[in-house]
Design an enzyme around this catalytic site. Structure first.
Site, PDB file in Angstrom:
ATOM      1  N   THR A  46       0.824  -1.205   0.000  1.00 26.62           N
ATOM      2  CA  THR A  46       0.000   0.000   0.000  1.00 26.62           C
ATOM      3  C   THR A  46       0.857   1.253   0.000  1.00 26.62           C
ATOM      4  O   THR A  46       0.435   2.317  -0.455  1.00 26.62           O
ATOM      5  CB  THR A  46      -0.941   0.005   1.222  1.00 26.62           C
ATOM      6  OG1 THR A  46      -1.672  -1.226   1.247  1.00 26.62           O
ATOM      7  CG2 THR A  46      -1.921   1.162   1.181  1.00 26.62           C
ATOM      8  N   TYR A 133       6.353 -12.948   2.375  1.00 25.15           N
ATOM      9  CA  TYR A 133       5.104 -12.649   1.675  1.00 25.15           C
ATOM     10  C   TYR A 133       4.951 -13.584   0.481  1.00 25.15           C
ATOM     11  O   TYR A 133       5.650 -13.447  -0.526  1.00 25.15           O
ATOM     12  CB  TYR A 133       5.118 -11.192   1.227  1.00 25.15           C
ATOM     13  CG  TYR A 133       3.759 -10.600   0.895  1.00 25.15           C
ATOM     14  CD1 TYR A 133       2.604 -11.368   0.817  1.00 25.15           C
ATOM     15  CD2 TYR A 133       3.632  -9.232   0.658  1.00 25.15           C
ATOM     16  CE1 TYR A 133       1.374 -10.818   0.525  1.00 25.15           C
ATOM     17  CE2 TYR A 133       2.399  -8.649   0.367  1.00 25.15           C
ATOM     18  CZ  TYR A 133       1.285  -9.449   0.300  1.00 25.15           C
ATOM     19  OH  TYR A 133       0.064  -8.889   0.005  1.00 25.15           O
ATOM     20  N   LYS A 158       2.904 -14.348   5.216  1.00 20.91           N
ATOM     21  CA  LYS A 158       1.757 -13.575   4.764  1.00 20.91           C
ATOM     22  C   LYS A 158       1.315 -14.125   3.411  1.00 20.91           C
ATOM     23  O   LYS A 158       2.132 -14.294   2.508  1.00 20.91           O
ATOM     24  CB  LYS A 158       2.131 -12.093   4.647  1.00 20.91           C
ATOM     25  CG  LYS A 158       0.971 -11.195   4.254  1.00 20.91           C
ATOM     26  CD  LYS A 158       1.408  -9.738   4.188  1.00 20.91           C
ATOM     27  CE  LYS A 158       0.236  -8.846   3.811  1.00 20.91           C
ATOM     28  NZ  LYS A 158       0.635  -7.435   3.643  1.00 20.91           N
TER      29      LYS A 158
END
Length: 302
Positions: A46, A133, A158
């Site tokens: 983000t 991730y 994640k």
């Protein structure tokens, strides 16, 4: 390092000249921590990690560390080519962060053993805890996930793939690794609230909330409803706020970031636009976001 609550992924503000705006970033992070964030993940997806220089990642991390003042953990992203990711990891550690979110290698599709090697070589450059991730070209088997969980610095995984059945197998495999009882799993899908109930069912209770960046009231209300099994509020928020938000997000590639930035500006903090190759939302889309935001706040009585 244990996480709880809503995890905050701040945007990265840019000034009128396109440069990193440290002052606005500090304000953004301070507001998120004051609102009740359970952790700050700066310069991540983000936060336009893909568009930041290593030096900007280091500066953003330093701002986050100063703004949080040790109230919650601060992590920043590293990833891409091994030499670049090792440099980023060293910079993040130097800036005082508590950990690293390690993104996948750049573009290449690697064998499972190669993914383990990638993590090994980058974690060797830092003493910080690392969350890997899984997304894009980095898709783990359960045996590879268990191998990563056994590495000294790797504390979490994640998931940005969204294969619930595969993720369930991964959770069960890692839980069987001796010493991995505290290993943490995160739902990292875009607008993760849409899948949070399903992930919770397989033992993945933590998730990243992009909505928290511009509407912490709504994100926190959803999180409480999930914890309290308030099915009525969950259904209303999913049907009347998150679902329409996802529909708007999916109209233009890159809106998973650009809409969040627009939302932060709508709430009174000018964080500038997005860097190429992303595009800022059109005025029509911003207006739809504003209407949706107003309705979401109305639903929770804010």
């Amino acid at each position: 390092m244990k996480f709880q609550g809503v995890l905050f992924f701040p945007v990265t503000p840019f000034g009128a000249d396109g440069s990193l705006d440290e002052e606005q970033l500090g304000r953004h992070i301070e507001a998120g921590v004051a609102a009740g964030a359970g952790g700050v993940f700066v310069a991540c997806g983000t936060g336009e990690f893909h568009a930041l220089t290593p030096e900007e990642i280091e500066r953003a991390t330093r701002v986050a560390v100063e703004a949080t003042a040790a109230r919650v953990p601060v992590l920043a992203a590293a990833g891409g080519p091994v030499p670049v990711a090792r440099d980023q990891a060293a910079r993040i550690e130097r800036a005082g962060a508590d950990g690293i979110l390690l993104l996948p290698p750049y573009l290449v599709t690697a064998p499972q053993r190669g993914l383990v090697r990638y993590v090994e070589e980058i974690t060797a450059a830092t003493d910080l805890p690392v969350i890997f991730y899984q997304r894009g070209t980095a898709r783990l088997t359960e045996s590879t996930a268990a191998e990563l969980a056994a590495l000294p610095h790797v504390i979490g995984l994640k998931d940005g793939v969204g294969d619930i059945e595969r993720m369930h197998r991964i959770v069960r495999a890692v839980r069987a690794v001796p010493g991995a009882e505290d290993f943490q799993f995160f739902n990292g899908l875009p607008t993760a609230e849409m899948t949070a109930p399903a992930y919770r069912g397989i033992g993945v209770g933590l998730y990243s909330s992009a909505v928290f960046a511009f509407a912490p009231e709504i994100a926190l209300a959803f999180h409480r409803a999930l914890a309290e099994n308030d099915e009525a509020l969950l259904a209303t928020l999913l049907d009347e706020f998150y679902g329409p938000l996802v529909a708007l997000r999916d109209e233009v590639p890159g809106y998973a970031v650009a809409l969040v930035k627009a939302g932060v500006t709508l709430r009174g903090l000018d964080v500038g636009g997005v860097r190429a190759p992303l595009l800022d939302p059109t005025p029509e889309h911003v207006a739809r976001l504003a209407k949706l935001l107003d309705h979401g706040l109305e639903v929770i009585g804010a």
